[in-house]
Write a protein that holds these residues in place. Structure first.
Motif, PDB file in Angstrom:
ATOM      1  N   THR A  95      38.049  15.344  54.519  1.00  0.00           N
ATOM      2  CA  THR A  95      38.245  14.773  55.855  1.00  0.00           C
ATOM      3  C   THR A  95      38.097  15.836  56.930  1.00  0.00           C
ATOM      4  OG1 THR A  95      39.748  13.073  54.997  1.00  0.00           O
ATOM      5  CG2 THR A  95      39.886  13.561  57.346  1.00  0.00           C
ATOM      6  N   LEU A  96      38.698  17.006  56.681  1.00  0.00           N
ATOM      7  CA  LEU A  96      38.629  18.100  57.659  1.00  0.00           C
ATOM      8  C   LEU A  96      37.194  18.558  57.865  1.00  0.00           C
ATOM      9  CD1 LEU A  96      41.723  20.243  56.535  1.00  0.00           C
ATOM     10  CD2 LEU A  96      41.618  18.465  58.296  1.00  0.00           C
ATOM     11  N   GLU A  99      41.187  21.372  61.996  1.00  0.00           N
ATOM     12  CA  GLU A  99      42.324  21.816  61.190  1.00  0.00           C
ATOM     13  C   GLU A  99      43.203  20.607  60.854  1.00  0.00           C
ATOM     14  OE1 GLU A  99      44.524  24.844  63.199  1.00  0.00           O
ATOM     15  OE2 GLU A  99      42.719  25.872  63.920  1.00  0.00           O
ATOM     16  N   PRO A 100      44.042  20.700  59.841  1.00  0.00           N
ATOM     17  CA  PRO A 100      44.926  19.572  59.513  1.00  0.00           C
ATOM     18  C   PRO A 100      46.128  19.524  60.456  1.00  0.00           C
ATOM     19  CG  PRO A 100      45.335  21.380  58.010  1.00  0.00           C
ATOM     20  CD  PRO A 100      44.154  21.797  58.855  1.00  0.00           C
ATOM     21  N   THR A 101      46.708  18.352  60.597  1.00  0.00           N
ATOM     22  CA  THR A 101      47.943  18.199  61.371  1.00  0.00           C
ATOM     23  C   THR A 101      49.130  18.595  60.503  1.00  0.00           C
ATOM     24  OG1 THR A 101      48.316  15.907  60.684  1.00  0.00           O
ATOM     25  CG2 THR A 101      46.900  16.272  62.612  1.00  0.00           C
ATOM     26  N   ASP A 102      50.274  18.769  61.135  1.00  0.00           N
ATOM     27  CA  ASP A 102      51.483  19.146  60.387  1.00  0.00           C
ATOM     28  C   ASP A 102      51.855  18.076  59.369  1.00  0.00           C
ATOM     29  OD1 ASP A 102      51.635  21.473  61.822  1.00  0.00           O
ATOM     30  OD2 ASP A 102      53.164  20.751  63.228  1.00  0.00           O
ATOM     31  N   ILE A 136      44.679  17.436  48.011  1.00  0.00           N
ATOM     32  CA  ILE A 136      44.146  18.571  48.768  1.00  0.00           C
ATOM     33  C   ILE A 136      42.647  18.386  48.986  1.00  0.00           C
ATOM     34  CG2 ILE A 136      43.684  21.053  48.738  1.00  0.00           C
ATOM     35  CD1 ILE A 136      46.290  21.366  47.099  1.00  0.00           C
ATOM     36  N   LYS A 137      41.932  18.051  47.917  1.00  0.00           N
ATOM     37  CA  LYS A 137      40.478  17.880  48.021  1.00  0.00           C
ATOM     38  C   LYS A 137      40.110  16.747  48.975  1.00  0.00           C
ATOM     39  CE  LYS A 137      39.286  19.751  43.469  1.00  0.00           C
ATOM     40  NZ  LYS A 137      38.720  19.449  42.129  1.00  0.00           N
ATOM     41  N   PHE A 180      39.540  27.104  51.781  1.00  0.00           N
ATOM     42  CA  PHE A 180      38.696  28.021  52.560  1.00  0.00           C
ATOM     43  C   PHE A 180      37.240  28.015  52.098  1.00  0.00           C
ATOM     44  CE2 PHE A 180      36.994  32.298  53.480  1.00  0.00           C
ATOM     45  CZ  PHE A 180      37.159  32.324  54.861  1.00  0.00           C
ATOM     46  N   ARG A 181      37.008  28.199  50.819  1.00  0.00           N
ATOM     47  CA  ARG A 181      35.632  28.264  50.325  1.00  0.00           C
ATOM     48  C   ARG A 181      34.871  26.945  50.502  1.00  0.00           C
ATOM     49  NH1 ARG A 181      35.722  32.081  44.839  1.00  0.00           N
ATOM     50  NH2 ARG A 181      36.188  34.045  45.924  1.00  0.00           N
ATOM     51  N   PRO A 182      35.471  25.802  50.164  1.00  0.00           N
ATOM     52  CA  PRO A 182      34.743  24.540  50.394  1.00  0.00           C
ATOM     53  C   PRO A 182      34.401  24.314  51.866  1.00  0.00           C
ATOM     54  CG  PRO A 182      36.544  24.172  48.870  1.00  0.00           C
ATOM     55  CD  PRO A 182      36.722  25.561  49.408  1.00  0.00           C
ATOM     56  N   MET A 183      35.329  24.701  52.763  1.00  0.00           N
ATOM     57  CA  MET A 183      35.083  24.468  54.186  1.00  0.00           C
ATOM     58  C   MET A 183      34.007  25.396  54.731  1.00  0.00           C
ATOM     59  SD  MET A 183      38.887  23.575  55.741  1.00  0.00           S
ATOM     60  CE  MET A 183      38.230  23.001  57.331  1.00  0.00           C
ATOM     61  N   THR A 184      34.073  26.682  54.392  1.00  0.00           N
ATOM     62  CA  THR A 184      33.050  27.605  54.889  1.00  0.00           C
ATOM     63  C   THR A 184      31.683  27.306  54.268  1.00  0.00           C
ATOM     64  OG1 THR A 184      33.740  29.230  53.204  1.00  0.00           O
ATOM     65  CG2 THR A 184      34.666  29.467  55.429  1.00  0.00           C
ATOM     66  N   SER A 185      31.684  26.873  53.009  1.00  0.00           N
ATOM     67  CA  SER A 185      30.414  26.504  52.356  1.00  0.00           C
ATOM     68  C   SER A 185      29.769  25.300  53.026  1.00  0.00           C
ATOM     69  CB  SER A 185      30.640  26.205  50.872  1.00  0.00           C
ATOM     70  OG  SER A 185      31.081  27.355  50.188  1.00  0.00           O
TER      71      SER A 185
END
Length: 352
Positions: A136-137, A143-146, A130-131, A75-80
């Motif tokens: 990539t996202l 959002e990521p795929t399943d 995860i990173k 969440f934080r990396p994406m919003t940043s």
């Protein structure tokens, strides 16, 4: 047959409160009819795992125990990076859910609801995955795929996970059986918990109105010579590390050195009760492991407590060997009181 490395440690701590209960009192246990000072195995393993000694030796092979996977890694990396909060939140929920049940409190802040219910052990390899996915996202603003969120891995486990295990109720196929067992450290003699009454002085108090202290308090403390038992299944450790023999040897040596030299952190600023092990007995063999705690069911009352405890420990080992036959194949000792043995020799022995 499975090879076991067993460590028997005697460590003398000056007055301290290394590990306290919910009332702030040093933890204790009854053994042999008397109260003993105690340090829980959880406290010991935590102090060892996050110590500089262990981290320096195992740099790059240590994971994290956390509930904040979705918050700190997603969440934080994406919003940043400018991703919309809705997209980042959805991504964080999907990724965090792979490691445990995500919290659902309607009155809690967004980030609090991105934590999982229980602390989970995540390997460094999984953190890297995860990173990489989050990068990539961010680049693709989505959002990521399943399929992409299936980030749990059996390969490339971190050393601390291989040693101390992992339990995932929602994904039991990724559970890891601990290769290392650690006893609660118990005092070899009876103990009386004492109270330290302390005050804090206000430096700006000019004593015109109040000459008293700014704060009054009380905390428990005690001193003990602790016996700690550690058992490592060498074969299971190698299996947990994907067959990497050299990494397993390094891990055993690193844990041994850490256990001998790193103290629990509780109240250290108040007591500075840091200690190295005074005596260490390392054993290697294929037979069923056994603790030597029975040596101390009769509390030590000798004024020369360290020498008496070492003698009791050796006598208990010899008694087991006479009755059951040789319980181990080989051993190595370190005795600080007599200046015998060395840390280098002990580490070479356990990592063979």
């Amino acid at each position: 047959m499975t090879t076991f490395i067993q460590l028997h440690l005697l460590t003398a701590y000056a007055p301290a409160n290394l590990n306290r209960d919910d009332s702030g009192r040093p933890k204790t246990a009854y053994m042999g009819g008397v109260e003993r000072l105690r340090v829980s195995s959880q406290s010991l393993k935590r102090a060892w795992r996050v110590s500089e000694t262990f981290e320096d030796a195992m740099d790059g092979y240590i994971g994290k125990r956390t509930r904040r996977i979705g918050v700190d890694y997603v969440f934080r990396p994406m919003t940043s990076a400018g991703i919309a909060e809705k997209t980042a939140k959805a991504a964080a929920e999907k990724i965090a859910a792979q490691f445990g049940k995500v919290k659902n409190d309607k009155n809690a802040p967004v980030e609090k609801n991105l934590e999982i219910e229980q602390i989970v052990h995540v390997s460094q390899h999984e953190i890297d995955l995860i990173k990489s996915l989050v990068a990539t996202l961010i680049a693709e603003n989505r959002e990521p795929t399943d399929n992409e969120v299936k980030l749990l891995r059996k390969e490339k486990r971190s050393v601390d996970m291989a040693m101390f295990g992992r339990m995932l109720a929602s994904s039991p196929e990724f559970n890891v059986e601990a290769a290392c067992q650690v006893s609660h450290a118990l005092g070899v003699s009876a103990v009386t918990i004492e109270s330290d009454f302390f005050t804090a002085v206000d430096d700006l108090n000019n004593k015109e109105e109040d000459a008293g202290s700014g704060h009054l308090g009380e905390q428990g403390f005690a001193s003990a010579l602790f016996y700690t038992y550690i058992c490592i299944s060498r074969d299971l450790l190698v299996e947990n590390l994907g067959g990497d023999e050299e990494l397993a040897k390094r891990a055993i040596a690193a844990l041994t050195e850490t256990a001998l030299t790193v103290s629990p952190t509780g109240k250290q600023n108040s007591f500075a009760s840091r200690a190295y092990a005074t005596y260490a007995l390392a054993e290697r063999g294929n037979r069923q492991p056994r603790s030597l705690a029975a040596a101390f069911f009769q509390p030590i009352r000798d004024p020369d407590q360290i020498a008496a405890a070492i003698a009791c420990l050796k006598q208990q080992r010899d008694s087991f060997d006479r009755v059951y036959g040789d319980c181990t194949d080989d051993h190595n000792e370190l005795n600080v009181q007599k200046g015998e043995g060395s840390l280098a020799e002990l580490l070479a022995f356990v990592s063979q």
